[in-house]
Design an enzyme around this catalytic site. Structure first.
Site, PDB file in Angstrom:
ATOM      1  N   ARG A 157       0.817  -1.205  -0.120  1.00 42.61           N
ATOM      2  CA  ARG A 157      -0.028  -0.021   0.080  1.00 42.61           C
ATOM      3  C   ARG A 157       0.886   1.403  -0.055  1.00 42.61           C
ATOM      4  O   ARG A 157       0.420   2.180   0.580  1.00 42.61           O
ATOM      5  CB  ARG A 157      -1.016   0.055   1.038  1.00 42.61           C
ATOM      6  CG  ARG A 157      -2.075  -0.924   1.285  1.00 42.61           C
ATOM      7  CD  ARG A 157      -2.918  -0.912   0.145  1.00 42.61           C
ATOM      8  NE  ARG A 157      -2.510  -2.098  -0.765  1.00 42.61           N
ATOM      9  CZ  ARG A 157      -2.441  -3.340  -0.924  1.00 42.61           C
ATOM     10  NH1 ARG A 157      -3.146  -3.958   0.121  1.00 42.61           N
ATOM     11  NH2 ARG A 157      -2.001  -4.169  -1.848  1.00 42.61           N
ATOM     12  N   SER A 230     -10.674  -0.383   3.540  1.00 42.44           N
ATOM     13  CA  SER A 230      -9.929  -0.573   4.517  1.00 42.44           C
ATOM     14  C   SER A 230      -9.400   0.713   4.959  1.00 42.44           C
ATOM     15  O   SER A 230      -8.808   1.254   4.260  1.00 42.44           O
ATOM     16  CB  SER A 230      -8.720  -1.726   4.447  1.00 42.44           C
ATOM     17  OG  SER A 230      -9.323  -2.706   3.848  1.00 42.44           O
ATOM     18  N   GLU A 326      -4.798   4.159   5.990  1.00 43.48           N
ATOM     19  CA  GLU A 326      -4.622   3.730   4.387  1.00 43.48           C
ATOM     20  C   GLU A 326      -4.972   5.064   3.646  1.00 43.48           C
ATOM     21  O   GLU A 326      -4.306   5.435   2.705  1.00 43.48           O
ATOM     22  CB  GLU A 326      -5.377   2.646   4.169  1.00 43.48           C
ATOM     23  CG  GLU A 326      -4.939   2.197   2.521  1.00 43.48           C
ATOM     24  CD  GLU A 326      -5.694   0.811   2.395  1.00 43.48           C
ATOM     25  OE1 GLU A 326      -5.448   0.004   3.061  1.00 43.48           O
ATOM     26  OE2 GLU A 326      -6.599   0.978   1.217  1.00 43.48           O
TER      27      GLU A 326
HETATM   28  C1  LIG Z   1     -15.351   0.155  -0.891  1.00 40.18           C
HETATM   29  C2  LIG Z   1     -13.950   0.295  -1.233  1.00 40.18           C
HETATM   30  C3  LIG Z   1     -13.138  -0.736  -1.400  1.00 40.18           C
HETATM   31  C4  LIG Z   1     -11.368  -0.781  -1.490  1.00 40.18           C
HETATM   32  N1  LIG Z   1     -10.794  -1.921  -1.645  1.00 40.18           N
HETATM   33  C5  LIG Z   1      -9.639  -1.574  -1.986  1.00 40.18           C
HETATM   34  C6  LIG Z   1      -8.714  -2.753  -1.969  1.00 40.18           C
HETATM   35  O1  LIG Z   1      -9.185  -4.301  -2.117  1.00 40.18           O
HETATM   36  N2  LIG Z   1      -7.324  -2.580  -2.189  1.00 40.18           N
HETATM   37  C7  LIG Z   1      -6.936  -1.396  -2.495  1.00 40.18           C
HETATM   38  O2  LIG Z   1      -5.645  -1.341  -2.375  1.00 40.18           O
HETATM   39  N3  LIG Z   1      -7.376  -0.470  -2.274  1.00 40.18           N
HETATM   40  C8  LIG Z   1      -9.034  -0.425  -1.972  1.00 40.18           C
HETATM   41  N4  LIG Z   1      -9.524   0.731  -1.870  1.00 40.18           N
HETATM   42  C9  LIG Z   1      -8.980   1.999  -1.968  1.00 40.18           C
HETATM   43  C10 LIG Z   1      -9.166   2.617  -3.082  1.00 40.18           C
HETATM   44  O3  LIG Z   1     -10.320   2.365  -4.152  1.00 40.18           O
HETATM   45  C11 LIG Z   1      -7.614   2.816  -3.934  1.00 40.18           C
HETATM   46  O4  LIG Z   1      -6.980   3.294  -3.344  1.00 40.18           O
HETATM   47  C12 LIG Z   1      -7.978   3.512  -5.487  1.00 40.18           C
HETATM   48  O5  LIG Z   1      -6.866   3.019  -6.262  1.00 40.18           O
HETATM   49  C13 LIG Z   1      -8.154   4.783  -5.121  1.00 40.18           C
HETATM   50  O6  LIG Z   1      -8.424   5.487  -6.621  1.00 40.18           O
HETATM   51  P1  LIG Z   1      -9.094   6.837  -6.816  1.00 40.18           P
HETATM   52  O7  LIG Z   1      -9.234   7.165  -8.302  1.00 40.18           O
HETATM   53  O8  LIG Z   1     -10.426   6.733  -6.204  1.00 40.18           O
HETATM   54  O9  LIG Z   1      -8.134   7.790  -6.006  1.00 40.18           O
HETATM   55  P2  LIG Z   1      -8.418   9.062  -5.327  1.00 40.18           P
HETATM   56  O10 LIG Z   1      -8.965   8.788  -4.042  1.00 40.18           O
HETATM   57  O11 LIG Z   1      -9.180  10.182  -6.100  1.00 40.18           O
HETATM   58  O12 LIG Z   1      -7.048   9.606  -5.069  1.00 40.18           O
HETATM   59  C14 LIG Z   1      -6.113   8.554  -3.878  1.00 40.18           C
HETATM   60  C15 LIG Z   1      -4.688   9.363  -4.029  1.00 40.18           C
HETATM   61  O13 LIG Z   1      -4.078   9.201  -5.245  1.00 40.18           O
HETATM   62  C16 LIG Z   1      -3.945  10.381  -5.662  1.00 40.18           C
HETATM   63  N5  LIG Z   1      -4.203  10.505  -7.161  1.00 40.18           N
HETATM   64  C17 LIG Z   1      -5.330  10.052  -7.669  1.00 40.18           C
HETATM   65  N6  LIG Z   1      -5.130  10.060  -9.244  1.00 40.18           N
HETATM   66  C18 LIG Z   1      -3.863  10.467  -9.434  1.00 40.18           C
HETATM   67  C19 LIG Z   1      -3.168  10.397 -10.767  1.00 40.18           C
HETATM   68  N7  LIG Z   1      -3.672  10.457 -11.948  1.00 40.18           N
HETATM   69  N8  LIG Z   1      -1.659  10.980 -10.432  1.00 40.18           N
HETATM   70  C20 LIG Z   1      -1.288  11.220  -9.167  1.00 40.18           C
HETATM   71  N9  LIG Z   1      -1.867  11.044  -8.145  1.00 40.18           N
HETATM   72  C21 LIG Z   1      -3.229  10.868  -7.990  1.00 40.18           C
HETATM   73  C22 LIG Z   1      -4.769  11.546  -4.978  1.00 40.18           C
HETATM   74  O14 LIG Z   1      -4.304  12.819  -4.975  1.00 40.18           O
HETATM   75  C23 LIG Z   1      -4.741  10.974  -3.768  1.00 40.18           C
HETATM   76  O15 LIG Z   1      -3.510  11.357  -2.886  1.00 40.18           O
HETATM   77  C24 LIG Z   1     -11.011   0.640  -1.775  1.00 40.18           C
HETATM   78  C25 LIG Z   1     -11.964   1.364  -1.474  1.00 40.18           C
HETATM   79  C26 LIG Z   1     -13.438   1.489  -1.565  1.00 40.18           C
HETATM   80  C27 LIG Z   1     -14.400   2.739  -1.256  1.00 40.18           C
END
Ligand SMILES: Cc1cc2nc3c(=O)[nH]c(=O)nc-3n(C[C@H](O)[C@H](O)[C@H](O)COP(=O)(O)OP(=O)(O)OC[C@H]3O[C@@H](n4cnc5c(N)ncnc54)[C@H](O)[C@@H]3O)c2cc1C
Length: 334
Positions: A157, A230, A326
């Site tokens: 992570r 998580s 996380e």
């Molecule tokens: C129901 C649920 C289940 C989940 N299960 C998992 C799991 O099983 N495993 C897991 O690892 N995660 C899980 N997650 C967490 C999450 O989905 C992941 O971390 C996902 O990759 C976040 O993507 P996002 O586009 O929503 O990022 P955001 O929430 O929009 O951003 C997260 C971070 O990344 C940065 N960021 C986003 N896009 C970019 C980009 N293009 N360039 C630079 N920085 C960027 C943002 O500034 C921020 O710091 C879960 C979340 C939820 C709500």
């Protein structure tokens, strides 16, 4: 616009401004323009791993909505995917093509560009297993560069971008296998499916089933999915410290000296059970999963922070282990 409308935890006050980039040029131009002003900025994909404070964000939110999946020449199935593609949409597409490598990462919300930020992982697979490189717009140089996966500091992570390297992931390159059969390395999934390898479509279906039973897929009908998934990472501690914990503490060796503990187990044994909330709070532990903090409706970032800090304090006093959140916190203490 309120950040609560752009994040899956549904908390967060207003952003000073929001730009949405739908092409790589728009994304690059938007980032360079904000950097030029010296204003604060925040890149946002699906908002599924960010908690923004109730006072909002006093800078520019750059929403990444770029699209495109391209197959490149190379061994196996080499793909370049633009950052704004949906991660789960990509998994669905690759599974449909009969390609293996990311099927166990089915159902993870968010964008492709965010996947390297915390090296997403689940059910025995991690992005780092298949990531070749990212196209990155670097905040310091203002230049676009291709960074090899080996230079991203990917770990559990974690990446060096999450740790502080500033910029925008424009696209990711992945190498998958041209094989519709996947290997199952996660015992809970192998047990659920009753096999150790299976067609990738079956693995995807099995993972989606397990995830929805835990509220771990975004589902408007499931209040337990109003979360960031998580909330705490599984702590990694030294072997000597691990030996001082109660003998029944679940632990897995990660290398010669370090041991991984189960954050969910520590929280439960510290007396915090599924559905727990602080008096008067609209934020609670999921009724299906001890590791997820959920917004039961109208909750605030401060209420999320209060519960997170309470859980951390309870686990610290019971076991001497400091849980690490996380999600990325912006203007809120977790
Ligand atoms: C129901 C649920 C289940 C989940 N299960 C998992 C799991 O099983 N495993 C897991 O690892 N995660 C899980 N997650 C967490 C999450 O989905 C992941 O971390 C996902 O990759 C976040 O993507 P996002 O586009 O929503 O990022 P955001 O929430 O929009 O951003 C997260 C971070 O990344 C940065 N960021 C986003 N896009 C970019 C980009 N293009 N360039 C630079 N920085 C960027 C943002 O500034 C921020 O710091 C879960 C979340 C939820 C709500």
């Amino acid at each position: 616009m309120l950040l609560s409308e752009l994040t899956t935890m549904r908390v967060g006050g207003p952003a000073k401004s929001v730009v949405t980039a739908t092409s790589r040029d728009e994304l690059t131009d938007a980032a360079l323009a904000v950097w030029e002003t010296g204003d604060e900025w925040l890149v946002l994909g699906g908002g599924s791993n960010v908690i923004v404070g109730d006072d909002g964000f006093g800078g520019t939110v750059i929403r990444v909505a770029t699209k495109g999946i391209e197959r490149l020449d190379g061994d196996g199935v080499l793909l370049r995917v633009e950052a704004g593609e949906s991660w789960d949409g990509l998994v669905e597409y690759t599974v449909g093509q009969g390609w293996s490598g990311i099927e166990a990462l089915s159902g993870i919300p968010g964008s492709v560009g965010a996947a390297p930020i915390q090296n997403i992982g689940a059910y025995g697979q991690e992005l780092s297993d298949v990531l070749v490189a990212v196209d990155f717009l670097d905040n310091i140089s203002g230049q676009q560069e291709r960074i090899l996966a080996a230079d991203l500091g990917l770990g559990y992570r974690m990446s060096n971008i999450k740790a502080g390297r500033q910029g925008v992931v424009l696209a990711v390159e992945l190498r998958l296998e041209e094989s519709a059969e996947g290997v199952i390395t996660y015992s809970q999934l192998a047990t659920a499916l009753g096999v150790e390898s299976a067609p990738v479509a079956d693995i995807r279906a099995g993972v989606l089933g397990l995830r929805s039973s835990k509220g771990m897929v975004l589902d408007p009908a499931d209040p337990d999915s109003v979360s960031c998934g998580s909330f705490f990472t599984n702590p990694i501690v030294g072997e000597n410290f691990a030996r001082s914990l109660p003998p029944e503490t679940p632990q897995w060796l990660v290398d010669d000296t370090d041991v991984k503990l189960s954050a969910a187990w520590l929280i439960e044994k510290a007396g915090i059970t599924k559905g727990f909330s602080l008096p008067g709070s609209r934020v609670a532990i999921s009724s299906k999963h001890t590791l997820a903090i959920t917004n039961r409706g109208g909750g605030t970032a401060e209420e999320v922070g209060e519960l997170a800090r309470y859980i951390r304090a309870m686990v610290l006093s019971r076991f001497g282990v400091s849980l690490q959140p996380e999600p990325v916190a912006v203007g809120v203490e977790l």
